[in-house]
Motif scaffolding. Structure first.
Motif, PDB file in Angstrom:
ATOM      1  N   LYS A   1       0.937  -1.114  -0.048  1.00  0.00           N
ATOM      2  CA  LYS A   1       0.074   0.153   0.047  1.00  0.00           C
ATOM      3  C   LYS A   1       0.953   1.172   0.192  1.00  0.00           C
ATOM      4  O   LYS A   1       1.913   1.300   0.953  1.00  0.00           O
ATOM      5  N   VAL A   2       0.530   2.254  -0.663  1.00  0.00           N
ATOM      6  CA  VAL A   2       1.005   3.464  -0.678  1.00  0.00           C
ATOM      7  C   VAL A   2       0.176   4.570  -0.426  1.00  0.00           C
ATOM      8  O   VAL A   2      -0.834   4.657  -1.124  1.00  0.00           O
ATOM      9  N   LYS A   3       0.456   5.382   0.683  1.00  0.00           N
ATOM     10  CA  LYS A   3      -0.656   6.357   0.981  1.00  0.00           C
ATOM     11  C   LYS A   3      -0.044   7.789   0.678  1.00  0.00           C
ATOM     12  O   LYS A   3       1.147   7.976   1.116  1.00  0.00           O
ATOM     13  N   VAL A   4      -0.867   8.662   0.552  1.00  0.00           N
ATOM     14  CA  VAL A   4      -0.571   9.822   0.299  1.00  0.00           C
ATOM     15  C   VAL A   4      -1.648  10.998   0.721  1.00  0.00           C
ATOM     16  O   VAL A   4      -2.804  10.386   0.791  1.00  0.00           O
ATOM     17  N   ILE A   5      -1.176  12.034   1.172  1.00  0.00           N
ATOM     18  CA  ILE A   5      -1.961  12.962   1.226  1.00  0.00           C
ATOM     19  C   ILE A   5      -1.947  14.094   0.112  1.00  0.00           C
ATOM     20  O   ILE A   5      -0.787  14.481  -0.458  1.00  0.00           O
ATOM     21  N   ALA A   6      -3.107  14.399  -0.605  1.00  0.00           N
ATOM     22  CA  ALA A   6      -2.921  15.262  -1.747  1.00  0.00           C
ATOM     23  C   ALA A   6      -3.803  16.574  -1.410  1.00  0.00           C
ATOM     24  O   ALA A   6      -4.875  16.365  -0.949  1.00  0.00           O
ATOM     25  N   VAL A   7      -3.201  17.787  -1.639  1.00  0.00           N
ATOM     26  CA  VAL A   7      -3.949  18.775  -1.436  1.00  0.00           C
ATOM     27  C   VAL A   7      -4.194  19.670  -2.864  1.00  0.00           C
ATOM     28  O   VAL A   7      -3.171  19.806  -3.598  1.00  0.00           O
TER      29      VAL A   7
ATOM     30  N   ILE B   1       3.801  12.282   0.833  1.00  0.00           N
ATOM     31  CA  ILE B   1       3.831  10.693   0.905  1.00  0.00           C
ATOM     32  C   ILE B   1       3.621  10.519   2.428  1.00  0.00           C
ATOM     33  O   ILE B   1       4.621  11.083   3.465  1.00  0.00           O
ATOM     34  N   VAL B   2       2.697   9.521   2.945  1.00  0.00           N
ATOM     35  CA  VAL B   2       2.535   9.337   4.344  1.00  0.00           C
ATOM     36  C   VAL B   2       3.443   8.061   4.565  1.00  0.00           C
ATOM     37  O   VAL B   2       3.271   7.140   3.994  1.00  0.00           O
ATOM     38  N   SER B   3       4.599   8.394   5.507  1.00  0.00           N
ATOM     39  CA  SER B   3       5.549   7.223   5.618  1.00  0.00           C
ATOM     40  C   SER B   3       5.104   6.537   7.140  1.00  0.00           C
ATOM     41  O   SER B   3       5.767   5.246   7.172  1.00  0.00           O
ATOM     42  N   GLY B   4       4.073   6.769   7.581  1.00  0.00           N
ATOM     43  CA  GLY B   4       3.983   6.043   8.856  1.00  0.00           C
ATOM     44  C   GLY B   4       2.548   6.715   9.525  1.00  0.00           C
ATOM     45  O   GLY B   4       2.140   7.948   9.091  1.00  0.00           O
TER      46      GLY B   4
END
Length: 129
Positions: free
Chosen positions: A87-93, A111-114
């Motif tokens: 899974k790769v999680k990000v916050i996009a604005v 990129i959400v690393s944890g």
């Protein structure tokens, strides 16, 4: 009576959460931009698109364009599921979504690393995870 007033005052902030734009949902625009940037950076491989998730975290009015159209800033938590199980999680604005157009402004991708969950189970984080 004092307790009822206290409860009402404590619940008032929950009633004032930011609402999304009234017109088309814009989760696909920041998701597509994030995917392209992650693939260009070599962070994202082959995606299982049926599992991709985008949850809107915030939305706020940030002004108006020259033509008078309302401008919005939207924040999304996006989870990409790769076919290998990662899974790769990000916050996009999304800076500058319009009332009728999602792609007016640029998109910043973080990129959400944890994730450090609280001890208490939080409904909002369960929805995002």
């Amino acid at each position: 009576m004092k307790h009822a007033l206290a409860v009402l005052l404590l619940t008032l902030p929950a009633l004032c959460l930011a609402q999304g734009r009234p017109n088309p949902p814009c989760d696909r625009w920041p998701t597509n931009i994030a995917e392209g940037r992650l693939k260009s950076a070599g962070i994202l491989g082959s995606i299982d698109y049926t599992k991709t998730e985008a949850v809107q975290l915030a939305s706020e009015k940030i002004g108006k364009y020259e033509d008078g159209e309302q401008m919005w800033r939207e924040v999304y938590h996006i989870t990409f599921h790769e076919k290998n199980g990662n899974k790769v999680k990000v916050i996009a604005v999304n800076e500058g979504a319009g009332e009728f157009e999602c792609s007016i402004g640029g998109v910043d991708v973080f990129i959400v690393s944890g994730h450090l969950p609280s001890r208490d189970t939080d409904r909002v984080f369960k929805q995002i995870e």
